[in-house]
Design a protein around this motif. Structure first.
Motif, short mmCIF file in Angstrom:
data_model
loop_
_atom_site.label_atom_id
_atom_site.label_comp_id
_atom_site.label_asym_id
_atom_site.label_seq_id
_atom_site.Cartn_x
_atom_site.Cartn_y
_atom_site.Cartn_z
N LEU A 1 -21.35 8.69 -3.93
CA LEU A 1 -22.50 7.80 -4.09
C LEU A 1 -23.78 8.39 -3.53
O LEU A 1 -24.86 7.86 -3.78
N SER A 2 -23.70 9.48 -2.80
CA SER A 2 -24.91 10.14 -2.29
C SER A 2 -25.40 11.21 -3.26
O SER A 2 -26.39 11.89 -2.97
N ARG A 3 -24.72 11.34 -4.41
CA ARG A 3 -25.08 12.36 -5.39
C ARG A 3 -25.26 11.74 -6.77
O ARG A 3 -24.65 10.70 -7.06
N PRO A 4 -26.06 12.37 -7.64
CA PRO A 4 -26.17 11.86 -9.01
C PRO A 4 -24.81 11.94 -9.71
O PRO A 4 -23.98 12.78 -9.38
N PRO A 5 -24.57 11.05 -10.68
CA PRO A 5 -23.29 11.09 -11.40
C PRO A 5 -23.06 12.44 -12.07
O PRO A 5 -23.98 13.04 -12.61
#
Length: 438
Positions: free
Chosen positions: A228-232
């Motif tokens: 969730l701290s990174r783009p999909p």
């Protein structure tokens, strides 16, 4: 005596203990060191289950957290390596008798704190190692003394759900050298003079006040934080799903049922070739009897039944929600919830929390109902994969037809309709290849 490990800092507190970042004094290798206080037979039983399961897995799979060693705290300044293949017999005796044996004043002190702790209802049931990836300090800290009472959350698990106890941290004096080594590492305990033998009776350690588990260090946080701290990223999501299916197939092949699979209990280790996810926290796990009631392999494992209601609300299988006996197939349902959430980035906010969690659910008006609970109430509930009500972008593309079919099988209300762990590992790769070919 020389120190085997140095403690750098506290990095997490959770349901049963405290986790520190540390280093091996000889090699400098980073490790996670988890302190588990032996203050009640219920806690001790869970610790022994975790230790037994982690020893069985050893370091044989890249997607299961590795145990480097275990030490017994037998006094305010004494830690003794536990022999390989041995269990601390005094702790085993405590679980069998239903009362803590032979721990003297240290346990009495911690029990007084436990008696003052309030009860609160929660479905979270986590052991949080979230701070493992935020190390900045290089200073050497000494371990706290046995009289240090930390923010302990002791869970009582019943057929009606889970409870946790919390207490406020009270810090007293320090000890200088707690994590000691012997001339042969963990192979045998050190020889002690007669003055120290009062802590042993016929070779059995009688005053173990805490277990210290030394595990591999994961610098990527838990699965929630990492993703969730990174783009999909579709490729990253698929890799996570493949690694987790491989880990559970490995555990089930060793007849270990985890019983609390969720993103909080999956840690991430950063590597040059990409992240490695690691299944962790085996406090609620069970090792099945060899052979079982049926033939070998997954077939007999699915015939081993459990009755304790274990797990966390949003990931529990319908049969667990219903208080029925269940099998290793409950792990498959929990994986299905995680896989669906990872592939489509489905998140929720638990009541009273501002931290997003990965997990699938059913909407009941303004309320979110765990998928397992909804299927227990209505086994014929139509589960829509991919999800129709999509969240705000950015979002990954929905899973393909073959993966959707696999997810629906994993989330079947009937445990026998779900694939076994070995079948799942094969089907994950086949389904992703089929969807990629379209």
């Amino acid at each position: 005596m020389e120190e085997l490990y140095t403690l750098e800092r506290e990095v997490g507190r959770g349901s049963y203990g405290v986790v520190f970042e540390g280093h091996m004094a000889k090699t400098g290798q980073r490790v996670a060191i988890k302190r588990l206080p032996c203050i009640s037979p219920e806690c001790i039983e869970l610790y022994l289950q975790e230790l037994w399961a982690m020893r069985a897995t050893a370091k044989n799979h890249p997607n299961v957290i590795a145990l480097h060693g275990c030490l017994l705290q037998t006094g305010s300044r004494t830690l003794v390596p536990l022999r390989s293949g041995r269990l601390p017999l005094a702790l085993v005796e405590s679980t069998l008798k239903g009362s803590v044996v032979g721990y003297g004043s240290w346990t009495e002190q911690e029990n007084r704190v436990k008696s003052d702790t309030p009860r609160c209802r929660t479905g979270k049931n986590r052991t949080n190692l979230s701070g493992l990836f935020r190390s900045t300090t290089k200073s050497r800290l000494r371990a706290k003394s046995e009289s240090d009472v930390f923010n302990h959350e002791s869970q009582g698990i019943t057929n009606s759900g889970q409870s946790r106890y919390e207490s406020k941290e009270r810090t007293h004096s320090e000890i200088s050298k707690t994590l000691m080594r012997t001339n042969s590492g963990f192979s045998r305990p050190r020889k002690r003079p007669a003055s120290e033998c009062q802590e042993e009776v016929n070779g059995v350690l009688r005053r173990c006040s805490a277990l210290w588990l030394v595990m591999e260090f994961c610098d990527g946080g838990d699965l929630n934080q990492y993703l969730l701290s990174r783009p999909p990223d579709s490729q990253r999501n698929k890799s996570v799903v493949q690694q987790l299916s491989s880990a559970i197939a490995f555990l089930h092949s060793l007849r270990i049922v985890h019983r609390d699979l969720k993103p909080d209990n999956v840690l991430v280790s950063m590597a040059p070739g990409g992240p490695h996810v690691k299944v962790a926290d085996f406090g609620l796990s069970k090792m099945c009897v060899e052979g079982g009631q049926g033939s070998g392999g997954d077939d007999s494992l699915t015939r081993q039944h459990f009755s304790s209601t274990c797990g966390s609300d949003f990931y529990m299988a319908p049969e667990v929600w219903g208080g029925l006996s269940y099998t290793a197939q409950a792990d498959i349902f929990s994986l299905g919830v995680m896989f669906w959430a990872v592939l489509e980035r489905i998140t929720f906010l638990e009541e009273g929390s501002t931290e997003e969690q990965l997990g699938a659910y059913v909407c009941k008006g303004r309320w979110l109902m765990p998928l397992g609970e909804a299927l227990w109430e209505n086994p014929d509930l139509l589960v829509s994969v991919p999800i129709k009500a999509r969240r705000a972008p950015p979002l990954p593309p929905p899973p393909g037809q073959a993966v959707c079919a696999l997810l629906l099988d994993m989330l079947a209300s009937d445990p026998d309709a779900r694939p076994t762990a070995a079948q799942l590992e094969r089907r994950v790769y086949v389904a992703m290849e089929e969807d990629a070919a379209l």
